[in-house]
Design a protein around this motif. Structure first.
Motif, PDB file in Angstrom:
ATOM      1  N   MET A 260       0.837  -1.193   0.000  1.00  0.00           N
ATOM      2  CA  MET A 260       0.000   0.000   0.000  1.00  0.00           C
ATOM      3  C   MET A 260       0.878   1.251   0.000  1.00  0.00           C
ATOM      4  N   ARG A 261       0.451   2.272  -0.766  1.00  0.00           N
ATOM      5  CA  ARG A 261       1.143   3.559  -0.785  1.00  0.00           C
ATOM      6  C   ARG A 261       0.205   4.578  -0.143  1.00  0.00           C
ATOM      7  N   ILE A 262       0.701   5.239   0.912  1.00  0.00           N
ATOM      8  CA  ILE A 262      -0.176   6.088   1.719  1.00  0.00           C
ATOM      9  C   ILE A 262       0.346   7.529   1.739  1.00  0.00           C
ATOM     10  N   LEU A 263      -0.568   8.473   1.689  1.00  0.00           N
ATOM     11  CA  LEU A 263      -0.231   9.890   1.863  1.00  0.00           C
ATOM     12  C   LEU A 263      -0.901  10.380   3.143  1.00  0.00           C
ATOM     13  N   VAL A 264      -0.107  10.951   4.054  1.00  0.00           N
ATOM     14  CA  VAL A 264      -0.629  11.513   5.299  1.00  0.00           C
ATOM     15  C   VAL A 264      -0.526  13.033   5.198  1.00  0.00           C
ATOM     16  N   LEU A 265      -1.607  13.740   5.519  1.00  0.00           N
ATOM     17  CA  LEU A 265      -1.603  15.202   5.455  1.00  0.00           C
ATOM     18  C   LEU A 265      -1.473  15.803   6.842  1.00  0.00           C
ATOM     19  N   GLY A 266      -0.449  16.636   7.035  1.00  0.00           N
ATOM     20  CA  GLY A 266      -0.225  17.316   8.308  1.00  0.00           C
ATOM     21  C   GLY A 266       1.250  17.292   8.656  1.00  0.00           C
ATOM     22  N   GLY A 267       1.594  17.964   9.747  1.00  0.00           N
ATOM     23  CA  GLY A 267       3.023  18.058  10.052  1.00  0.00           C
ATOM     24  C   GLY A 267       3.326  18.203  11.531  1.00  0.00           C
ATOM     25  N   GLY A 268       2.494  17.606  12.384  1.00  0.00           N
ATOM     26  CA  GLY A 268       2.734  17.703  13.821  1.00  0.00           C
ATOM     27  C   GLY A 268       3.006  16.344  14.435  1.00  0.00           C
ATOM     28  N   ALA A 269       3.030  16.316  15.770  1.00  0.00           N
ATOM     29  CA  ALA A 269       3.313  15.072  16.488  1.00  0.00           C
ATOM     30  C   ALA A 269       2.211  14.041  16.246  1.00  0.00           C
ATOM     31  N   ARG A 270       0.986  14.530  16.048  1.00  0.00           N
ATOM     32  CA  ARG A 270      -0.124  13.615  15.721  1.00  0.00           C
ATOM     33  C   ARG A 270       0.178  12.875  14.418  1.00  0.00           C
ATOM     34  N   GLU A 271       0.621  13.614  13.401  1.00  0.00           N
ATOM     35  CA  GLU A 271       0.912  12.972  12.118  1.00  0.00           C
ATOM     36  C   GLU A 271       2.144  12.071  12.228  1.00  0.00           C
ATOM     37  N   HIS A 272       3.092  12.449  13.112  1.00  0.00           N
ATOM     38  CA  HIS A 272       4.248  11.556  13.323  1.00  0.00           C
ATOM     39  C   HIS A 272       3.772  10.226  13.917  1.00  0.00           C
ATOM     40  N   ALA A 273       2.858  10.310  14.881  1.00  0.00           N
ATOM     41  CA  ALA A 273       2.325   9.088  15.500  1.00  0.00           C
ATOM     42  C   ALA A 273       1.563   8.256  14.469  1.00  0.00           C
ATOM     43  N   ILE A 274       0.816   8.923  13.604  1.00  0.00           N
ATOM     44  CA  ILE A 274       0.068   8.202  12.553  1.00  0.00           C
ATOM     45  C   ILE A 274       1.042   7.481  11.621  1.00  0.00           C
ATOM     46  N   CYS A 275       2.067   8.200  11.159  1.00  0.00           N
ATOM     47  CA  CYS A 275       3.046   7.589  10.230  1.00  0.00           C
ATOM     48  C   CYS A 275       3.792   6.442  10.909  1.00  0.00           C
ATOM     49  N   TRP A 276       4.160   6.631  12.150  1.00  0.00           N
ATOM     50  CA  TRP A 276       4.909   5.629  12.937  1.00  0.00           C
ATOM     51  C   TRP A 276       4.103   4.331  13.066  1.00  0.00           C
ATOM     52  N   LYS A 277       2.808   4.490  13.338  1.00  0.00           N
ATOM     53  CA  LYS A 277       1.956   3.308  13.497  1.00  0.00           C
ATOM     54  C   LYS A 277       1.677   2.653  12.139  1.00  0.00           C
ATOM     55  N   LEU A 278       1.463   3.469  11.111  1.00  0.00           N
ATOM     56  CA  LEU A 278       1.237   2.912   9.765  1.00  0.00           C
ATOM     57  C   LEU A 278       2.441   2.108   9.301  1.00  0.00           C
ATOM     58  N   LYS A 279       3.629   2.608   9.647  1.00  0.00           N
ATOM     59  CA  LYS A 279       4.858   1.970   9.168  1.00  0.00           C
ATOM     60  C   LYS A 279       5.026   0.563   9.740  1.00  0.00           C
ATOM     61  N   GLN A 280       4.356   0.282  10.859  1.00  0.00           N
ATOM     62  CA  GLN A 280       4.461  -1.055  11.456  1.00  0.00           C
ATOM     63  C   GLN A 280       3.651  -2.094  10.678  1.00  0.00           C
ATOM     64  N   SER A 281       2.845  -1.631   9.727  1.00  0.00           N
ATOM     65  CA  SER A 281       2.025  -2.568   8.964  1.00  0.00           C
ATOM     66  C   SER A 281       2.833  -3.225   7.856  1.00  0.00           C
TER      67      SER A 281
END
Ligand code: AMP
Ligand code: GLY
Length: 433
Positions: free
Chosen positions: A1-22
């Motif tokens: 899967m190729r994912i685009l996350v919109l935003g640039g704060g700690a919330r988006e870092h947490a989202i990317c971090w958790k997505l990356k574990q998939s």
């Protein structure tokens, strides 16, 4: 899967971090991201509210899922633009995002669908005279809110009629909230304690995540100015299983049903900001995205594949991944901010101590550092670039909040920069429940 996350704060870092574990995720882009997010995602040069540019990028890069972190792009219609191109998006359409982008809409929607909240009245700028008359008869304290998005600053709690009249002048005459203050909501003040409950949904089915408590004020003991949030913990015992049931029945289900009846496609997160008193919850506000810093504690507690879960919401088959399991754990995040925040502050300060937080320590010690506002300086070192700089997060794999708080503060003590400020009582209010 190729994912685009919109935003640039700690919330988006947490989202990317958790997505990356998939294991299903091949590539994550984040726009605009920050220097910490760049460790787990490729930064894309896109303005998230430029919905045409976002849709164009998603097509060019063959994106399978767009995850929207903040409210701005949703209010600008990014989900509508992506839907048109048949790109799955985790976030509601513009006419559903009104639940956050217009407080008057949210109150009227709650009224239409019989959702428990404070009593209210709405006035537009043309009704200043009527509004003044109304303020003579309400009971105080009363709450005055700008209708539109005001980055959490559009709320004034007024103890007296004089204060309310002053707030009204500021909003309607001096226009301190600009366009966002064209209309206002005047509301009954609710006593109680605040908590947030997050439901993720495909518009029909939903799952409730760990309830959290934010710490919105800048000083210990919930004193001083309001901020975007100085720390959070989850789950909070303040939200009992009985309250969760009440919120499902009286808040989440009516919202989803109401959205369907009114043809507003709601996919993504429903953030229920609640006031709890006497064992019952009433709605303070809705947001149409995860909270920041609540996301930093709620997401690490999900025992599941976040990419699969978000995609199931976006594609309308959440039931295929239910139930969503939670780790039997507690999470605490402490925000390290720049001295002076939420007013003016310095940026460009060199941050020390980050290099010692390796992936090994993350796994062994349950510490994750989410970046809220960092950039690399000319020597390639992390430096501050905003108010809420880091969210230092501890996950304790047992039901011991006190220990998890200690774990988080031990990590905080190892990080520093000129003018670093943090509250020293994050999570403390969770110990009394
Ligand atoms: P809002 O942006 O609507 O969440 O408001 C910001 C903060 O103001 C909330 O988190 C509450 O702390 C406070 N607040 C807003 N509305 C009320 C209310 N009706 N009664 C008590 N406090 C409120
Ligand atoms: N932490 C509050 C919010 O994200 O709105």
């Amino acid at each position: 899967m190729r994912i685009l996350v919109l935003g640039g704060g700690a919330r988006e870092h947490a989202i990317c971090w958790k997505l990356k574990q998939s294991p299903r995720v091949a590539k994550i882009f984040c726009a605009p991201g920050n220097a910490g997010i760049a460790q787990v995602a490729e930064l894309a040069e896109l303005i998230p509210t430029d919905v045409k540019a976002v849709a164009g990028f998603a097509m060019r890069e063959r994106i399978d899922l767009v995850v929207v972190g903040s409210e701005g792009p949703l209010a600008a219609g990014v989900a509508d633009a992506l839907d048109k191109e048949r790109i799955p998006v985790f976030g509601p359409r513009r006419n559903a995002a009104l639940l956050e982008s217009s407080k008057a809409f949210a109150k009227e929607f709650m009224h239409r669908h019989d959702i428990p909240t404070a009593r209210y009245a709405v006035f537009s700028f043309e009704e200043t005279v009527e509004c003044r008359a109304f303020l003579r008869h309400v009971s105080y304290p009363a709450v005055i809110k700008a209708d539109g998005l005001a980055a959490g600053k559009g709320v004034v709690i007024c103890e007296t009629e004089a204060e309310a009249t002053h707030a009204l002048d500021e909003i309607f005459t001096h226009r301190i909230f600009g366009e966002a203050g064209q209309r206002i909501v005047i509301e009954e003040f609710m006593e109680g304690e605040e908590a947030s409950v997050f439901a993720i949904t495909d518009g029909v089915d939903y799952a409730v995540l760990a309830p959290a408590q934010d710490h919105k004020r800048i000083l210990d003991g919930d004193r001083g100015k309001n901020t975007g949030g100085m720390g959070a913990y989850a789950p909070t015992a303040l939200v009992t299983p009985e309250i969760i049931e009440q919120v499902k029945r009286e808040v989440i289900e009516p919202v989803l049903k109401g959205m369907r009846e009114e043809s507003r496609l709601y996919r993504g997160v429903l953030y229920c900001g609640l006031m709890i008193a006497d064992g019952r919850a009433r709605v303070v506000e809705f947001n149409v995205r995860f909270g920041d810093p609540e996301a930093e504690v709620v997401l690490p507690l999900i025992d599941g594949d976040l990419a699969e879960i978000f995609l199931a919401c976006a594609e309308g088959h959440l039931s295929s991944v239910l139930p969503i399991k939670a780790f039997p754990a507690t999470a605490v995040t402490v925000v390290i901010a720049s001295q002076g925040y939420p007013e003016s502050y310095q940026t460009g300060e060199l941050i020390s101590g980050l290099e010692s937080f390796t992936q090994k320590r993350e796994i062994e010690e349950g510490i994750a550092i989410f970046h809220g506002a960092t950039k690399l300086n000319e020597h390639g070192q992390f430096a501050t670039s905003g108010g809420r700089v880091l969210a230092v997060t501890a996950v304790g794999y047992e039901d011991d909040l006190r220990r998890t708080i200690t774990q988080a503060y031990n990590a905080v003590a190892q990080i520093g920069f000129n003018g670093a400020y943090y509250r020293s009582d994050i999570g403390k209010k969770g110990l009394k429940n």
